[in-house]
Design a protein around this motif. Structure first.
Motif, mmCIF file in Angstrom:
data_model
loop_
_atom_site.group_PDB
_atom_site.id
_atom_site.type_symbol
_atom_site.label_atom_id
_atom_site.label_comp_id
_atom_site.label_asym_id
_atom_site.label_seq_id
_atom_site.Cartn_x
_atom_site.Cartn_y
_atom_site.Cartn_z
ATOM 1 N N UNK A 165 12.893 43.123 41.760
ATOM 2 C CA UNK A 165 13.007 41.682 41.945
ATOM 3 C C UNK A 165 12.120 41.276 43.112
ATOM 4 N N UNK A 166 11.135 40.421 42.835
ATOM 5 C CA UNK A 166 10.124 40.085 43.834
ATOM 6 C C UNK A 166 10.421 38.790 44.578
ATOM 7 N N UNK A 167 11.241 37.903 44.011
ATOM 8 C CA UNK A 167 11.503 36.610 44.642
ATOM 9 C C UNK A 167 12.953 36.184 44.425
ATOM 10 N N UNK A 168 13.342 35.169 45.170
ATOM 11 C CA UNK A 168 14.659 34.566 44.977
ATOM 12 C C UNK A 168 14.766 33.965 43.576
ATOM 13 N N UNK A 169 15.988 33.849 43.097
ATOM 14 C CA UNK A 169 16.251 33.136 41.861
ATOM 15 C C UNK A 169 16.065 33.939 40.597
ATOM 16 N N UNK A 170 15.688 35.204 40.709
ATOM 17 C CA UNK A 170 15.485 36.045 39.527
ATOM 18 C C UNK A 170 16.747 36.864 39.251
ATOM 19 N N UNK A 171 16.929 37.248 37.986
ATOM 20 C CA UNK A 171 18.121 38.003 37.613
ATOM 21 C C UNK A 171 17.766 39.083 36.605
ATOM 22 N N UNK A 172 18.278 40.293 36.846
ATOM 23 C CA UNK A 172 18.085 41.412 35.923
ATOM 24 C C UNK A 172 19.447 41.943 35.506
ATOM 25 N N UNK A 173 19.648 42.089 34.212
ATOM 26 C CA UNK A 173 20.868 42.688 33.676
ATOM 27 C C UNK A 173 20.512 44.027 33.040
ATOM 28 N N UNK A 174 21.296 45.048 33.346
ATOM 29 C CA UNK A 174 21.009 46.395 32.869
ATOM 30 C C UNK A 174 22.310 47.064 32.454
ATOM 31 N N UNK A 175 22.398 47.469 31.174
ATOM 32 C CA UNK A 175 23.630 48.057 30.660
ATOM 33 C C UNK A 175 23.304 49.299 29.833
ATOM 34 N N UNK A 176 23.383 50.489 30.418
ATOM 35 C CA UNK A 176 23.217 51.714 29.628
ATOM 36 C C UNK A 176 24.553 52.157 29.036
ATOM 37 N N UNK A 177 24.527 52.543 27.773
ATOM 38 C CA UNK A 177 25.728 53.014 27.084
ATOM 39 C C UNK A 177 25.430 54.349 26.420
ATOM 40 N N UNK A 178 26.301 55.316 26.638
ATOM 41 C CA UNK A 178 26.111 56.652 26.081
ATOM 42 C C UNK A 178 27.401 57.074 25.382
ATOM 43 N N UNK A 179 27.329 57.290 24.056
ATOM 44 C CA UNK A 179 28.483 57.677 23.259
ATOM 45 C C UNK A 179 28.277 59.111 22.774
ATOM 46 N N UNK A 180 29.117 60.028 23.229
ATOM 47 C CA UNK A 180 28.958 61.447 22.932
ATOM 48 C C UNK A 180 30.150 61.911 22.113
ATOM 49 N N UNK A 181 29.876 62.433 20.903
ATOM 50 C CA UNK A 181 30.955 62.859 20.012
ATOM 51 C C UNK A 181 30.926 64.362 19.742
ATOM 52 N N UNK A 182 30.141 65.091 20.510
ATOM 53 C CA UNK A 182 30.155 66.551 20.430
ATOM 54 C C UNK A 182 29.843 67.112 21.809
ATOM 55 N N UNK A 183 30.478 68.222 22.134
ATOM 56 C CA UNK A 183 30.210 68.863 23.410
ATOM 57 C C UNK A 183 29.046 69.834 23.357
ATOM 58 N N UNK A 184 28.497 70.070 22.183
ATOM 59 C CA UNK A 184 27.445 71.059 22.016
ATOM 60 C C UNK A 184 26.071 70.387 22.066
ATOM 61 N N UNK A 185 25.727 69.895 23.252
ATOM 62 C CA UNK A 185 24.443 69.238 23.429
ATOM 63 C C UNK A 185 23.659 69.949 24.526
ATOM 64 N N UNK A 186 22.343 69.757 24.519
ATOM 65 C CA UNK A 186 21.501 70.337 25.571
ATOM 66 C C UNK A 186 21.608 69.544 26.858
#
Length: 398
Positions: free
Chosen positions: A305-326
């Motif tokens: 963010x370089x100046x006043x008045x700006x807005x950034x929204x960031x939403x990472x979502x991770x859904x894991x349905x197995x434990x056998x991952x790298x």
């Protein structure tokens, strides 16, 4: 500039969903709803999860069928081995990868007059990039692009969007077994333009996709890439760069569906914001299904963010349905311009404007340098530096 001088508005909401995180519940997340029937989707109000960040009043006209009042004027530079041209929507390639996940994408699929199809034949290696200059005069239109890279072929496709027209578009990327595709979408539209795009990629066995979205111009640019794997060994690199100026909204909504074993996905998106009401949104959804053993995935979003008045929204979502991952992970950060970096450079005799340019250039360099198209890399850096010099007004709403 002190910490209190810059207002950084941001939301970060990483979520981890899986059988290990629900106690006695099954932990299986609901299936993502898709349909080619637009009426299966309600008309958005802005309260829905997939639309809650988007400026509804600006894009509302695309929530119902439109009568096209303009058209994309496309010019193509391509190797003679690459076949390209307009095809009817009944072409068998159209719809192979696409699974519309919102009303706009479904409407665009059903109301596009034709599709522009690019085909790289099997075992063909194209050294020079296929460049599509897509200029759209003022008005509204639908568009559909299909890029098919045959088995063991290799190609780079660059699409440059410009003009004042507003577009609802579907893009399909079909990457055959053992094939490699680098797809780069550059949005440098005029200040009033709206571009709503759904990108759908389908990866074959041991195939490689490099997918890059560059958003500089336009009033609203909303790109929703989806990646699906049809066989083991697929690898997807998704990268994004956005520079939002005053009155601009740049939104990226990613969905990566790991449903087969031993596939890889890596995500890196970076946004810079300069000017009042500049807005960026990044949503990164990765789902690892029970059958997707051996998956390796990571997603990263950074916002400057370089100046006043700006807005950034960031939403990472991770859904894991197995434990056998790298491996699997995500990270997200939003911060203002680093005054210490600026002071360090100025203390060594570098003027403030040049120091700011160097910091922003360094922030974006790891994305730009990976594009692999020298001329494009140079023009992007030049555009970014021009925007810094103009106070973030180039290509923005005043």
């Amino acid at each position: 500039m002190s910490a209190t001088d810059t207002a950084v508005a941001a939301t970060t909401g990483p979520q981890l969903v899986g059988s290990h995180s629900h106690g006695g519940m099954t932990g299986s997340p609901p299936e993502r709803f898709t349909s080619r029937n637009a009426d299966d989707f309600a008309v958005p109000t802005g309260r829905e999860e997939e639309w809650r960040f988007t400026p509804i009043r600006v894009v509302r006209e695309f929530f119902n069928p439109i009568t096209a009042s303009t058209a994309i004027e496309a010019t193509v530079v391509a190797d003679p081995a690459v076949r390209h041209g307009a095809e009817p929507m009944s072409d068998p390639r159209v719809g192979r990868a696409l699974q519309p996940a919102d009303r706009v994408s479904a409407l665009a699929f059903n109301h596009s007059a034709q599709a522009f199809v690019v085909v790289v034949p099997a075992s063909t290696e194209v050294d020079e990039p296929v460049v599509i200059d897509a200029r759209t005069p003022a008005g509204t239109t639908y568009a559909h692009l299909v890029v098919e890279v045959g088995a063991f072929a290799r190609a780079t496709v660059v699409v440059n969007y410009s003009g004042a027209g507003s577009i609802a578009e579907n893009v399909e990327l079909i990457v055959g077994d053992g094939a490699k595709l680098s797809f780069i979408s550059v949005h440098n539209n005029d200040a009033s333009a709206v571009h709503l795009a759904a990108h759908s990629a389908l990866l074959g066995r041991d195939s490689t996709l490099s997918h890059s979205v560059i958003s500089l111009g336009g009033r609203v640019v909303r790109v929703a890439p989806t990646v699906r794997y049809t066989a083991p060994g697929g690898s997807a690199e998704l990268r994004g760069l956005a520079f939002a100026g005053s009155g601009q909204h740049h939104e990226a909504r990613l969905y990566i569906d790991h449903s087969t074993p031993d596939c890889v996905s890596n995500v890196l998106y970076k946004n810079a914001l300069q000017g009042a009401s500049a807005r960026t949104v990044w949503i990164g959804d990765v789902r690892i299904r029970p059958a997707a053993t051996g998956t390796e995935t990571f997603e990263l979003n950074r916002n400057l963010v370089l100046t006043d008045g700006a807005r950034a929204d960031s939403v990472p979502n991770l859904e894991i349905e197995t434990g056998e991952i790298t491996g699997a992970g995500h990270a997200s950060a939003t911060g203002r311009f680093d005054d210490l970096q600026l002071f360090y450079l100025q203390a060594r005799g570098i003027p403030e404007a040049e120091a700011r340019r160097l910091v922003v250039r360094g922030f974006f360099a790891d994305i730009v340098d990976r594009l692999g198209v020298d001329e494009l890399q140079e023009s992007l850096m030049s555009s970014i530096e021009d925007r810094l010099g103009l106070g973030g007004t180039s290509g923005t709403q005043q």
